[in-house]
Motif scaffolding. Sequence first.
Motif, PDB file in Angstrom:
ATOM      1  N   ALA A  29       0.843  -1.189   0.000  1.00  0.00           N
ATOM      2  CA  ALA A  29       0.000   0.000   0.000  1.00  0.00           C
ATOM      3  C   ALA A  29       0.876   1.235   0.000  1.00  0.00           C
ATOM      4  N   ASP A  30       0.355   2.315  -0.569  1.00  0.00           N
ATOM      5  CA  ASP A  30       1.044   3.586  -0.438  1.00  0.00           C
ATOM      6  C   ASP A  30       0.034   4.705  -0.287  1.00  0.00           C
ATOM      7  N   ILE A  31       0.537   5.853   0.173  1.00  0.00           N
ATOM      8  CA  ILE A  31      -0.330   6.995   0.427  1.00  0.00           C
ATOM      9  C   ILE A  31       0.412   8.255   0.003  1.00  0.00           C
ATOM     10  N   SER A  32      -0.253   9.103  -0.750  1.00  0.00           N
ATOM     11  CA  SER A  32       0.371  10.318  -1.239  1.00  0.00           C
ATOM     12  C   SER A  32       0.273  11.426  -0.194  1.00  0.00           C
ATOM     13  N   SER A  33       0.949  12.540  -0.481  1.00  0.00           N
ATOM     14  CA  SER A  33       0.913  13.668   0.451  1.00  0.00           C
ATOM     15  C   SER A  33      -0.490  14.246   0.578  1.00  0.00           C
ATOM     16  N   SER A  34      -1.319  14.040  -0.440  1.00  0.00           N
ATOM     17  CA  SER A  34      -2.702  14.536  -0.385  1.00  0.00           C
ATOM     18  C   SER A  34      -3.654  13.530   0.227  1.00  0.00           C
ATOM     19  N   GLY A  35      -3.130  12.349   0.574  1.00  0.00           N
ATOM     20  CA  GLY A  35      -3.954  11.350   1.244  1.00  0.00           C
ATOM     21  C   GLY A  35      -4.535  10.279   0.337  1.00  0.00           C
ATOM     22  N   ASN A  36      -4.225  10.316  -0.938  1.00  0.00           N
ATOM     23  CA  ASN A  36      -4.707   9.262  -1.837  1.00  0.00           C
ATOM     24  C   ASN A  36      -3.984   7.957  -1.538  1.00  0.00           C
ATOM     25  N   THR A  37      -4.744   6.878  -1.500  1.00  0.00           N
ATOM     26  CA  THR A  37      -4.173   5.583  -1.160  1.00  0.00           C
ATOM     27  C   THR A  37      -4.278   4.613  -2.329  1.00  0.00           C
ATOM     28  N   ASN A  38      -3.389   3.643  -2.296  1.00  0.00           N
ATOM     29  CA  ASN A  38      -3.336   2.622  -3.331  1.00  0.00           C
ATOM     30  C   ASN A  38      -2.956   1.315  -2.648  1.00  0.00           C
ATOM     31  N   TYR A  39      -3.674   0.223  -2.958  1.00  0.00           N
ATOM     32  CA  TYR A  39      -3.439  -1.055  -2.292  1.00  0.00           C
ATOM     33  C   TYR A  39      -3.172  -2.165  -3.308  1.00  0.00           C
ATOM     34  N   GLY A  40      -2.334  -3.113  -2.910  1.00  0.00           N
ATOM     35  CA  GLY A  40      -2.185  -4.318  -3.695  1.00  0.00           C
ATOM     36  C   GLY A  40      -3.468  -5.132  -3.619  1.00  0.00           C
ATOM     37  N   ASP A  41      -3.768  -5.863  -4.693  1.00  0.00           N
ATOM     38  CA  ASP A  41      -5.036  -6.593  -4.754  1.00  0.00           C
ATOM     39  C   ASP A  41      -5.192  -7.586  -3.608  1.00  0.00           C
TER      40      ASP A  41
END
Length: 120
Positions: free
Chosen positions: A49-61
Motif C-alpha cells: 500500500a502507499d499513500i500520497s501527500s494529499s492522502g490518496n491511497t493505493n493497495y495491492g489486490d
Amino acid sequence: QVQLVESGGGLVQAGGSLRLSCAASGSIFSTKAMGWYRQAPGERRELVADISSSGNTNYGDSVKGRFTISRDSAKKTVYLQMTSLKPEDTAVYYCNAEIYSELGYVYKYWGQGTQVTVSS
C-alpha cells in the motif's frame, strides 16, 4: 540523508492483526508519498500500500479490504494496520518514501525491513 525506521513486525496467528509503523527523519524538504512493500522468500518485492501527500491511497489486490494505510504528516510517520492476516502475508515488509529535494528532485528511500510471520 533520510532514514526510515520501521517497527511493529512479529509473529501472529492467522486471523490476527498487526500494526506497522515507519518514521522518517533527516533532510526532508517534503514528502511525495510513503508506503509499504513486502518480499517473501523467492518472490519479487511487491506493493502492499502507499499513500500520497494529499492522502490518496493505493493497495495491492491481495490486501484490499484487510489492510489500511495512514499517515501522520507532522510526525513524518506512516502506519499499516493489518487485519485478518493470512499465512501468505508472511514476508519482510519494507517502508518506502519518495522525498522531494529543495530543487524538486524526487529521491526514493527504503527502510531496513521488518519481518511479519503469520502462522496457520
